[in-house]
Design an enzyme around this catalytic site. Structure first.
Site, PDB file in Angstrom:
ATOM      1  N   ALA A  73       0.832  -1.198   0.000  1.00 47.59           N
ATOM      2  CA  ALA A  73       0.000   0.000   0.000  1.00 47.59           C
ATOM      3  C   ALA A  73       0.865   1.246   0.000  1.00 47.59           C
ATOM      4  O   ALA A  73       1.960   1.267   0.561  1.00 47.59           O
ATOM      5  CB  ALA A  73      -0.923   0.004   1.223  1.00 47.59           C
ATOM      6  N   GLU A 106      -2.798 -12.616  -3.916  1.00 47.17           N
ATOM      7  CA  GLU A 106      -4.203 -12.577  -4.310  1.00 47.17           C
ATOM      8  C   GLU A 106      -4.667 -11.136  -4.263  1.00 47.17           C
ATOM      9  O   GLU A 106      -4.283 -10.388  -3.353  1.00 47.17           O
ATOM     10  CB  GLU A 106      -5.002 -13.417  -3.334  1.00 47.17           C
ATOM     11  N   ASN A 111      -9.574  -4.364  -8.417  1.00 46.97           N
ATOM     12  CA  ASN A 111      -8.459  -3.481  -8.033  1.00 46.97           C
ATOM     13  C   ASN A 111      -7.501  -3.284  -9.203  1.00 46.97           C
ATOM     14  O   ASN A 111      -6.390  -3.821  -9.240  1.00 46.97           O
ATOM     15  CB  ASN A 111      -7.743  -4.077  -6.818  1.00 46.97           C
ATOM     16  N   TYR A 118       1.133  -5.239 -10.469  1.00 46.62           N
ATOM     17  CA  TYR A 118       1.674  -6.597 -10.408  1.00 46.62           C
ATOM     18  C   TYR A 118       2.022  -7.100 -11.819  1.00 46.62           C
ATOM     19  O   TYR A 118       3.050  -7.747 -12.013  1.00 46.62           O
ATOM     20  CB  TYR A 118       0.658  -7.537  -9.752  1.00 46.62           C
TER      21      TYR A 118
HETATM   22  C1  LIG Z   1      -1.704  -0.476  -5.676  1.00 43.74           C
HETATM   23  C2  LIG Z   1      -0.874   0.648  -5.051  1.00 43.74           C
HETATM   24  C3  LIG Z   1       0.002   0.024  -3.942  1.00 43.74           C
HETATM   25  C4  LIG Z   1       0.039   1.243  -6.127  1.00 43.74           C
HETATM   26  O1  LIG Z   1       0.924   2.134  -5.471  1.00 43.74           O
HETATM   27  P1  LIG Z   1       1.506   3.425  -6.203  1.00 43.74           P
HETATM   28  O2  LIG Z   1       2.682   3.873  -5.408  1.00 43.74           O
HETATM   29  O3  LIG Z   1       0.439   4.409  -6.470  1.00 43.74           O
HETATM   30  O4  LIG Z   1       1.960   2.756  -7.586  1.00 43.74           O
HETATM   31  P2  LIG Z   1       3.169   3.188  -8.534  1.00 43.74           P
HETATM   32  O5  LIG Z   1       3.269   4.665  -8.621  1.00 43.74           O
HETATM   33  O6  LIG Z   1       4.400   2.440  -8.128  1.00 43.74           O
HETATM   34  O7  LIG Z   1       2.650   2.625  -9.930  1.00 43.74           O
HETATM   35  C5  LIG Z   1       3.071   1.378 -10.425  1.00 43.74           C
HETATM   36  C6  LIG Z   1       2.187   0.944 -11.554  1.00 43.74           C
HETATM   37  O8  LIG Z   1       0.924   0.517 -11.041  1.00 43.74           O
HETATM   38  C7  LIG Z   1      -0.110   0.869 -11.970  1.00 43.74           C
HETATM   39  N1  LIG Z   1      -1.008   1.832 -11.330  1.00 43.74           N
HETATM   40  C8  LIG Z   1      -0.876   2.400 -10.106  1.00 43.74           C
HETATM   41  N2  LIG Z   1      -1.936   3.191  -9.835  1.00 43.74           N
HETATM   42  C9  LIG Z   1      -2.759   3.105 -10.916  1.00 43.74           C
HETATM   43  C10 LIG Z   1      -4.027   3.678 -11.227  1.00 43.74           C
HETATM   44  N3  LIG Z   1      -4.644   4.507 -10.385  1.00 43.74           N
HETATM   45  N4  LIG Z   1      -4.593   3.354 -12.409  1.00 43.74           N
HETATM   46  C11 LIG Z   1      -3.992   2.512 -13.275  1.00 43.74           C
HETATM   47  N5  LIG Z   1      -2.758   1.941 -13.029  1.00 43.74           N
HETATM   48  C12 LIG Z   1      -2.166   2.231 -11.865  1.00 43.74           C
HETATM   49  C13 LIG Z   1       0.571   1.480 -13.173  1.00 43.74           C
HETATM   50  O9  LIG Z   1       0.855   0.427 -14.057  1.00 43.74           O
HETATM   51  C14 LIG Z   1       1.838   2.021 -12.554  1.00 43.74           C
HETATM   52  O10 LIG Z   1       2.873   2.158 -13.467  1.00 43.74           O
HETATM   53  P3  LIG Z   1       2.993   3.537 -14.317  1.00 43.74           P
HETATM   54  O11 LIG Z   1       2.856   4.669 -13.332  1.00 43.74           O
HETATM   55  O12 LIG Z   1       4.345   3.407 -14.923  1.00 43.74           O
HETATM   56  O13 LIG Z   1       1.862   3.500 -15.288  1.00 43.74           O
HETATM   57  C15 LIG Z   1      -1.779   1.781  -4.494  1.00 43.74           C
HETATM   58  O14 LIG Z   1      -2.716   2.151  -5.465  1.00 43.74           O
HETATM   59  C16 LIG Z   1      -2.490   1.418  -3.216  1.00 43.74           C
HETATM   60  O15 LIG Z   1      -1.966   1.603  -2.118  1.00 43.74           O
HETATM   61  N6  LIG Z   1      -3.719   0.915  -3.348  1.00 43.74           N
HETATM   62  C17 LIG Z   1      -4.538   0.535  -2.181  1.00 43.74           C
HETATM   63  C18 LIG Z   1      -3.985  -0.702  -1.534  1.00 43.74           C
HETATM   64  C19 LIG Z   1      -4.057  -1.895  -2.459  1.00 43.74           C
HETATM   65  O16 LIG Z   1      -5.037  -2.072  -3.165  1.00 43.74           O
HETATM   66  N7  LIG Z   1      -3.008  -2.750  -2.434  1.00 43.74           N
HETATM   67  C20 LIG Z   1      -2.936  -3.931  -3.266  1.00 43.74           C
HETATM   68  C21 LIG Z   1      -3.654  -5.091  -2.698  1.00 43.74           C
HETATM   69  S1  LIG Z   1      -2.913  -5.681  -1.192  1.00 43.74           S
END
Ligand SMILES: CC(C)(COP(=O)(O)OP(=O)(O)OC[C@H]1O[C@@H](n2cnc3c(N)ncnc32)[C@H](O)[C@@H]1OP(=O)(O)O)[C@@H](O)C(=O)NCCC(=O)NCCS
Length: 147
Positions: A73, A106, A111, A118
């Site tokens: 996260a 998983e 999401n 991933y």
């Molecule tokens: C999933 C999560 C951890 C991504 O973290 P983040 O720091 O925003 O992600 P990053 O900046 O490293 O992005 C990595 C890649 O993820 C994808 N991505 C991240 N946010 C996205 C969005 N809002 N829409 C589409 N793709 C997205 C993209 O492919 C991105 O690569 P890019 O920026 O080169 O296109 C964040 O959205 C989060 O905390 N979500 C809530 C918790 C969660 O769902 N965790 C996963 C399940 S345990």
């Protein structure tokens, strides 16, 4: 991460997940010998400042040649800044260093951001668990990466 990061991790859990891990769950995870707890910390602006709070975290486990990601996260105020992918890469680096062959996780089918993150890291769909999640109801997608 260590004991100082438990409260911050539980706070982010509560803000982000409907099935948030409590402080006790995070503490118990961190105490598990096979468990891995990584934090993403902003650089300190000047020496002597209070230690910055985690802007994101990853909780997982490594046993023999298998690993699992439980949580990744990023602070909602700091999304799309590379935090999630950096945490994932750090975990995969640790997995490689320890001879892991298979990493699994998983994720909720709805999401999209996490699934894309991933997939970017090389994970592929390995199965569907129908109606696996509650609050809100959702299918679970199993993803795997062979190292
Ligand atoms: C999933 C999560 C951890 C991504 O973290 P983040 O720091 O925003 O992600 P990053 O900046 O490293 O992005 C990595 C890649 O993820 C994808 N991505 C991240 N946010 C996205 C969005 N809002 N829409 C589409 N793709 C997205 C993209 O492919 C991105 O690569 P890019 O920026 O080169 O296109 C964040 O959205 C989060 O905390 N979500 C809530 C918790 C969660 O769902 N965790 C996963 C399940 S345990």
């Amino acid at each position: 991460m260590g004991a100082d990061d438990i409260a911050r991790t539980a706070l982010l859990e509560k803000e982000i997940f409907s099935d948030a891990w409590s402080e006790a769950s995070v503490r118990s995870h961190m105490a598990g010998a096979a468990n891995v707890s990584l934090g993403a910390f902003p650089a300190e602006d000047s020496p002597g400042e209070a230690a910055p709070e985690a802007a994101g975290y990853l909780l997982g486990m490594i046993v023999c040649d298998e690993a699992e990601v439980y949580r990744v996260a990023a602070d909602p105020a700091r999304r799309r800044q590379g935090i999630g992918s950096a945490l994932l890469e750090a975990f995969l680096g640790e997995c490689r260093a320890r001879g892991v062959r298979l990493v699994s996780l998983e994720v909720r089918a709805a999401n999209d951001p996490a699934i894309r993150m991933y997939a970017n890291a090389g994970f592929a769909n390995a199965g569907l668990r129908k109606d696996y999640y509650r609050d809100p109801a959702d299918d679970g997608i199993v993803m795997r990466l062979e190292l």
